[in-house]
Scaffold this active site. Structure first.
Site, mmCIF file in Angstrom:
data_model
loop_
_atom_site.group_PDB
_atom_site.id
_atom_site.type_symbol
_atom_site.label_atom_id
_atom_site.label_comp_id
_atom_site.label_asym_id
_atom_site.label_seq_id
_atom_site.Cartn_x
_atom_site.Cartn_y
_atom_site.Cartn_z
ATOM 1 N N HIS A 1 0.667 -0.726 0.025
ATOM 2 C CA HIS A 1 0.249 -0.196 0.222
ATOM 3 C C HIS A 1 1.224 1.406 0.059
ATOM 4 C CE1 HIS A 1 -3.387 -2.669 1.145
ATOM 5 N NE2 HIS A 1 -1.958 -3.569 2.185
ATOM 6 N N SER B 1 14.396 19.982 -18.502
ATOM 7 C CA SER B 1 13.530 20.777 -18.751
ATOM 8 C C SER B 1 13.519 21.828 -19.873
ATOM 9 C CB SER B 1 12.507 21.322 -17.803
ATOM 10 O OG SER B 1 11.563 22.144 -17.682
ATOM 11 N N LYS C 1 16.339 20.795 -13.456
ATOM 12 C CA LYS C 1 15.096 19.193 -14.242
ATOM 13 C C LYS C 1 16.266 18.514 -14.091
ATOM 14 C CE LYS C 1 11.694 18.754 -12.816
ATOM 15 N NZ LYS C 1 10.874 18.845 -13.004
ATOM 16 N N GLU D 1 9.373 6.778 -18.008
ATOM 17 C CA GLU D 1 7.830 7.682 -17.797
ATOM 18 C C GLU D 1 7.309 7.046 -19.096
ATOM 19 O OE1 GLU D 1 7.274 11.768 -16.013
ATOM 20 O OE2 GLU D 1 9.918 11.573 -17.170
#
Lengths: 478, 478, 478, 478
Positions: free
Chosen positions: C162, C283, C289, C296
């Site tokens: 969880h 970025s 970044k 992803e």
């Protein structure tokens, strides 16, 4: 009540052999379509009323039918009605019982209609009600979000892209992002409701009927905005079911995204929020566990509704006109979608207001990850450096910071100036998270003042778009 | 043109090591997102114009940018532009080339925006245009159907339910059923277009920007009806893509149903229609074959679009805010959906007007299958028999007919009267297919007169709902 | 090379009118099916060889065909072949060119076969090769995981359920969980390969052929393990495509789970790992970044493959026998699935070996969250307390610890004893994360010794299950 | 029986506030997971037996547990057990009742296991049984097909491609095509069963346990073939559910194809078969209707199972290890899949044997549509015409035939010879449907002799591949 009625099929005349028991079980829908009974009765009352005005029923027959149906409804509510699988579906269960109660007049009710237009009518009446219920839940959940957004309009937290810290934002702003998602859902349900609210009744089996029916009257009695214009299409169309489930699937996708964030934020690593004990469960073996079960289940239920959507699209693929029995398979996915959406919204309404926010942890996280690097770049642009060059300069400073294990805010002026001579003492005004947030003060930006303005606009919108009851009768100009 | 430019990444400053070649190929989107270039340029022109009004760019810089972009666009159209995978996407390809051409001003264009809001803006502009193109195709296909419906308003054919002959209908009526399906698609695209036509530009990476941008001006320049109200939501929202593909999936489902019917009707067994040679292909081995390939492929392509819909829903499931790179996967399914829908509509527009109709075969089929049994039941009801009893009586007659291999129309009066004494000589008025069709003369019914009325209403509707250009600028009251 | 050949259709004889240009574009598959050319040639060579042995071709004709095809293949590889849309597909492009080159013998090649069995054969040969390529990639990725598992068999990290800290585990154990997922994928691909490796050739259009073909010989020449036993089924069956894509969808689901973990672990909040610069991007606006783009994108691509699976199931739904043109739509989803799976595996193989592990951060996290609470409960059970009571006692201790902001490991004996008198000094042996991990030393447990044993077993398995080449010819006993 | 037991949660110790009623309803699974009870008991008996052999339980405790569970099972079967929602799931309902009945020993049963490995074990035991049940149904349905294939090995019908008449085939051959589809389903279920039959028990919550459990013994007692090798993977893995549902979705796709054909064949236009009255239903309004409801519903239910498959893939997408509550959503789609597949197979077994075949209509249809055109082309090839030229010649003859409204069989020699001088009197041997069918006498061909051979092979296969019981205990070499 409801003693052994003879269960001869309504279509038995042409058949030489009875239906097999296995077949009865396989084809009957009564187990799940009985939930349509109030709408089936509502439709029958309107139909009988119309039949009386065109002289197919006498007023006495009409009254007997209406009284009979009211009595049945009362018995169902009181748990005194037993549904019969042999009678296949909700329509035949009700009609058979009506005839048992009132005799011949009951047998006349089906004049000028067919189960094909009847079930489509029931389903649309039912779905109209459920859409309204969901819209009401949605508005309630949106209000919870607005309250939180207002209360947390100044609470600073890290904004993420790619789950990497990007720039500081406010929690209020984040809540309003959730709000916006739900606003689009609300709009889509409203649009979909217009297409649900068409009356197929009068299409009969597929070709219309030879009785001089008055469809405008029936539509008015049932509060339909419009009347279907083609009988073949009306009995075979399930677009309204698919569109509804598609809209619901998007809503559940939004809830899955919100759930994902709550689960992340509840983890020891983030520690941004704590969900109230009442909405968590523990482990049968690990005594310390407190699990965010509710958001996990909602995230899981998102998949369920998308599965139903695909099942429905696949169901209708390549079906020739008009009605085919395949269509009976539309109900279970639809009903389960409605139950899932309503339960998920309800539990979110309850749960969200009990979440404890750890403001200190949020702010502290926003200070990490060079979250004000963009502000430094923008600062350089204002000092005359072209954006692309400023971006490269700050990139160098960040590399240095990572190596030195120091955030931009922790460097002194000399240290910063080694990356650009344009940097002066006023740089420290933009390197704070508060300064960063406050500077994004345009429409849609994260500054507290903009968040509060967004909340105000949203409250106004919510007040005006409350679903107003629609007057019945043919707004499609018919 | 476009000689070797240095392909340093726009974000390279912070990085110690270069991107791997494999990674470049894996992550680059330029192969498919280059189709967005006109919209990327359109957005950049508007952004530059706005930046000049707020003083971030001089007028000279603005003009250089606009001229530069126009020159690039001309070169792309002329096939003189080569896209670079090292520059990842359409945005960076264009910006890098602009800077190569006009120098420093090019580096300033990205001020106050990010690729995150830029790609969302490009996609919305593109999708707005494509929605309009699809709406135009839809209207054209609907007009073909109206013409056929009008011409065939008296053509009798069997209406089917469960693929069994049910009742006689007119081909005109059947065409109008197809028309109605497409009408709902048209409405859904119009509704969806309103939600596409929101401007995310100004949301920057996720939090807005610290420049005093004028979003209303940019929206007006780009013809957006509304402005996004939350930056976090605006850069991560792909609802408009999903809703569009869901609407497209329903349209393709309709085309799959129409295709199924054309395939059935073209078979030797039905023989209702013949598709023109130009739209069929043959067999490499069986010399006699003429296959309805076009409707078969359209039926198959329906699955493709539903697959894309699922992929998109699954893509967005459980994504935390704000932008994640997963979102790049939204483009290929969207683009393929648009191409598929447009090609399918176009070929249907062409093909349908060439279909030959075998009216004799249709009428002859309508005479089979006891298609006027319901008319006989209705006749009995008018003679005072309750509907359910009438249904049972006709069922008996049909059983007799099957055994005797005689349709109802072929029985004489004495033969019919053995099932009910209520049957008299006037029964033969209702047992003809012409009588049956003509009697269903209410709104939505299959009678020729009703079909022609429906065509008239539809023509009026089509004329008024032509998509009117929307004036730009913030109809969401912002 | 490949000059203007007349593009008359191979099936034109029966047709009065030529195919429309629009139709040609809509129906042609050459844009995507040209990748099958090596398999089409391979199949034709075997078919010609067989035709010569049964006397349908002379040896000279056979040799001319084989030489002709080899010449064409060489030209395609050299980029000297231009594909024609008018010739529809890869089969007709190759045959037309062959006939242009060698004359009449080329026209005889299609004797006793049809495009229906030809395309099914090509697709199976192609998919057999691609399955082997994927199996090889899988094994390589598994080896990377085994190396990491071995190296990190003692590295302690928190195990989550969880997303809450549950119990300490080893990173080696976690790597072996990933390994196990891939092992099942490998098994499924092997099972699927057996069903791919059936030869449909000889089924001709749908009914077989009247030539005395020798299918065993052709199967042997093409290395097929088995021969399809029913011609109707063989030309319409796409099970092997669907099963392959289903297996691929599960593999991608596993990669999406691994990706999710890498994204979480790369976040500032977790900080467990750092992906090498070469596999990240930055970025365009935020200079600091560093985004885990590769995981992803892989997570996103998982959705794409599931979408293809749905499309294929929907494609085949309710298709009557035998071949229908819808089936042409099987290729693009299949090809894209293969490309996606191979690219995802390849990039994972490269990326995983460059990930930097932050062991200190992992261990420190495992100390938080009362991760040894279960060990304390088990300790109490060993002291004679029933498990359910022990669970409750530790639950009380955890509540106390949360309030006092002290982990179990930080409490002294007296403090612990207030919850149970059974607690004695030896409790501190089980409250350490090292003790906890070491104690789970059974088959499948997380103890370092068990992880190393699992690695050993896995290495052995990997060595033996390397896909061995299958000898051709009818293992289905035919 | 089963009076009010106190419903304190098994994990309540750490919690300050009780679970909300709404939450209890939202999170409880007892409504659907109670069907697992026999497997939960079976697992507990084996676990207790093992715990006794390693000394964690005394033999008396073990016996008390086993007797207690047997008593509970008897009460459930007798309908004397009431399930409690407050106790969440089947596991806690059984354990709480056991403890109420036998006291402290009941509290010890959960030693060394967790609900995470318990539910995975239950699900696998259940699914193993259901797989065997489905395999048995499949074999029965296959036998029905074999009987029909044998009986109809000489029955001539038209073979279709693109729903156009292609070549004559035999109905026996067509039945064997259906048989082949089911054979692949059978193989996939057998492969899947091997991956179901792994024992996760012993993985505990996620990391294994500190008790010296003997997993080999438990596996042997439960008849598992293999033991899971990684605890993290074992509690979070749902591959076996997804693979099972994927296999089921393919089976349902096959049944949808068979259903489509039965629906087509039952139409007035085809008239090939008649489904027995007992498997059809009628219309509430059209007295003559006899609808193929069963195949229509099965065709529709195909969509349902594919929807479940997609829901499950989406459910597991991007889940981090180990167990997450989302997984609870795996049960309803799985259970509904099993129920749907079993019911569909059962009803097909019953229905198929009652279908009446209209042999005359089939043969007559095979004579239409120039179905022997390919035979004429093959004839010409045997006379020395290259295949492509022969194809073109026959195409011309067909064009002539369409214009003259005469099939090839109806033309005389002179008429035929105008297309090719190679045609001689023996052409009439190949133009008959009988000649055509008989000539396709190779493996997989449609000739009666080949069909009978295929039936023989199939009967042999069916006899040998009857699922043999698998001896328990670790065939994965553990």
């Amino acid at each position: 009540m409801n003693p052994e009625h003879p269960v001869s099929k309504p279509w038995g005349g042409r058949f030489a052999a009875p239906t097999e028991g296995l077949v009865e079980t396989f084809t009957a829908s009564i187990d799940f379509d009985q939930r349509l009974y109030p709408y089936d009765i509502q439709g029958s009352v309107a139909h009988a009323t119309m039949l009386a005005t065109i002289g197919v029923l006498t007023n006495e027959e009409r009254d007997a039918i209406i009284r009979g149906l009211e009595g049945i409804q009362a018995d169902i509510i009181a748990g005194r009605f037993s549904w019969s699988k042999a009678l296949e579906d909700v329509h035949m269960n009700l009609e058979a019982e009506l005839t048992r109660r009132i005799g011949t007049a009951g047998k006349k009710l089906h004049t000028g209609r067919s189960r094909n237009d009847q079930v489509a009518t029931d389903l649309r009446l039912y779905l109209r009600d459920e859409t309204d219920a969901i819209l009401a839940h949605l508005a309630r959940l949106q209000r919870v979000l607005l309250d939180t957004a207002e209360a947390e309009s100044e609470t600073i937290m890290p904004g993420f892209t790619h789950l990497q810290i990007a720039q500081p934002v406010t929690l209020g702003h984040h809540m309003m992002a959730w709000f916006e998602m739900l606003t689009r859902d609300q709009q889509r349900f409203v649009d979909c409701r217009r297409r649900i609210n068409y009356m197929p009744l009068g299409s009969s089996a597929l070709a219309g009927t030879s009785y001089p029916i008055d469809r405008r009257l029936t539509a008015q009695l049932l509060g339909f905005e419009a009347i279907s214009e083609n009988s073949l299409d009306a009995v075979s169309d399930r677009d309204f079911v698919i569109e509804f489930v598609a809209v619901a699937a998007l809503l559940m996708t939004h809830l899955s995204r919100i759930s994902e964030e709550l689960i992340l934020w509840s983890s020891a690593q983030f520690g941004f929020v704590e969900i109230a004990d009442a909405f968590c469960t523990g482990s049968s073996i690990m005594p310390q566990k407190k699990n965010p079960d509710v958001p996990e289940l909602v995230r899981g239920k998102c998949a369920r509704v998308s599965g139903h959507l695909l099942a429905l699209l696949m169901l209708m693929k390549a079906q020739p006109l008009a009605y085919n029995r395949d269509n009976q398979e539309d109900k279970e996915p639809l009903f389960d979608t409605i139950d899932t959406v309503k339960a998920s919204l309800q539990i979110y309404i309850e749960m969200l207001s009990t979440v404890t926010i750890n403001r200190a942890r949020m702010r502290e996280s926003a200070m990490r990850g060079f979250s004000t690097a963009t502000d430094l770049a923008d600062y350089l642009v204002r000092k005359g450096v072209p954006f692309r060059d400023a971006h490269a300069i700050v990139g160098q400073a960040v590399r240095h910071g990572i190596a030195a294990n120091r955030d931009l805010t922790e460097m002194n002026l000399t240290e910063l100036q080694q990356f650009s001579e344009a940097i002066e003492h006023d740089v420290f005004d933009v390197l704070t998270v508060e300064g960063s947030v406050a500077s994004r003060a345009h429409l849609g930006g994260t500054a507290a003042v903009e968040v509060r303005r967004a909340v105000d606009r949203a409250r106004k919108r919510l007040r005006t778009c409350s679903t107003t009851p629609v007057a019945g009768g043919a707004s499609n100009g018919i």
